[in-house]
Design an enzyme around this catalytic site. Structure first.
Site, short mmCIF file in Angstrom:
data_model
loop_
_atom_site.label_atom_id
_atom_site.label_comp_id
_atom_site.label_asym_id
_atom_site.label_seq_id
_atom_site.Cartn_x
_atom_site.Cartn_y
_atom_site.Cartn_z
N GLY A 178 0.60 -1.29 -0.03
CA GLY A 178 -0.10 -0.09 0.09
C GLY A 178 0.88 1.35 -0.04
CG HIS A 179 3.32 2.11 3.34
ND1 HIS A 179 3.03 1.31 4.21
CD2 HIS A 179 2.87 3.12 4.08
CE1 HIS A 179 2.73 1.52 5.27
NE2 HIS A 179 2.43 2.73 5.21
#
Length: 287
Positions: free
Chosen positions: A43-44
């Site tokens: 996600g990052h």
């Protein structure tokens, strides 16, 4: 990629690098900040890739901010994986800013703070008093330190995104907020650094949150009450999941909607799955 832990270095490094890359009106001179608390996951990476797509110098901050953890929360056990994070960011970020708490708060945690206002006391703020004051304080500091033109946040933390946007508007900060959709596992579970706390049984049950949201989305034609009922039925069928809140909020005000509300909204959920607290949300439209 440059890794920096000292304020004296970061204060001008990003902007100086940006100016060196091109004229002041060129995309290369833009600074794009991705604030994180580390323990980075896909996600990052999606946030950082979006930052790269915007063009310019990409700064990723890694800082486990003590101000946004309350008594009894998981500050001490929050995962700290700096070496792995830096390795993951190699080739993606131009600058990594990873300060110690003493560097960010040299006068201690009683320093000046930003307050989140009334909405900061709702939902996540009610469950975690003071959390959003701490979050906004560190974000404001990071904006002052890195001096970004754009800051990138994930939609999974919808209330955080709303409050950061309000802070930018209310304080006339020269930063554009970019929001990236939630990244999910194949079974729908929203990616989170806290997912690593889940044991096998809790991990299997954790997808209940996204399934409850999907059930709510499917029930939108019936109005707000139908959405909440459908989502709640799904949660109550999973004994490992203990609901904290399930609510529909107006996308503009982030206030809970009336039963007869029509228009765009967020369906928010927070729950404990085993011993781990997770949050998620979906955009909905009530006809």
């Amino acid at each position: 990629m440059t890794v920096i832990a000292c304020l004296r270095e970061i204060l001008s490094t990003a902007r100086r690098t940006a100016v060196a890359e091109g004229a002041s009106d060129a995309p290369a001179s833009r600074v794009v900040l991705v604030p994180t608390m580390g323990a980075l996951h896909e996600g990052h990476v999606r946030l950082v890739n979006h930052a790269r797509d915007l063009g310019g110098i990409v700064v990723v901050s890694i800082f486990v901010n003590p101000l946004q953890f309350g008594p009894g929360e998981d500050l001490d056990r929050y995962p700290r994986t700096l070496d792995a994070d830096v390795a993951l960011l190699d080739g993606l970020a131009d600058v990594v800013f990873a300060p110690a708490a003493a560097e960010m708060y040299p006068q201690g945690e009683s320093s000046t703070r930003v307050t989140a206002g009334a909405v900061g006391g709702l939902f996540e703020g009610a469950s975690r008093p003071g959390h959003f004051d701490g979050m906004l304080t560190v974000v404001a500091k990071l904006f002052g330190i890195a001096q970004p033109d754009v800051a990138v946040f994930g939609q999974k933390d919808a209330q955080q995104v709303h409050l950061v946007g309000r802070m930018v508007d209310d304080l006339n900060l020269p930063v554009t907020i970019a929001v990236v959709d939630t990244v999910r596992e194949p079974d729908g579970l929203a990616l989170s650094s806290r997912n690593r706390y889940l044991d096998a049984d809790a991990r299997a049950a954790a997808a209940t949150l996204s399934r409850a949201l999907a059930d709510g989305v499917a029930a939108c034609a019936g109005g707000a009450a139908a959405v909440l009922t459908a989502a709640r039925v799904r949660v109550e069928a999973e004994p490992v999941v203990r609901l904290d809140y399930l609510v529909i909020v107006d996308q503009g005000t982030f206030r809970e909607v009336a039963p007869n509300y029509h228009g765009p909204a967020f369906l928010l959920i927070a729950a404990r799955v085993g011993s781990t607290r997770l949050i998620d949300n979906e955009r909905i439209t009530l006809p």
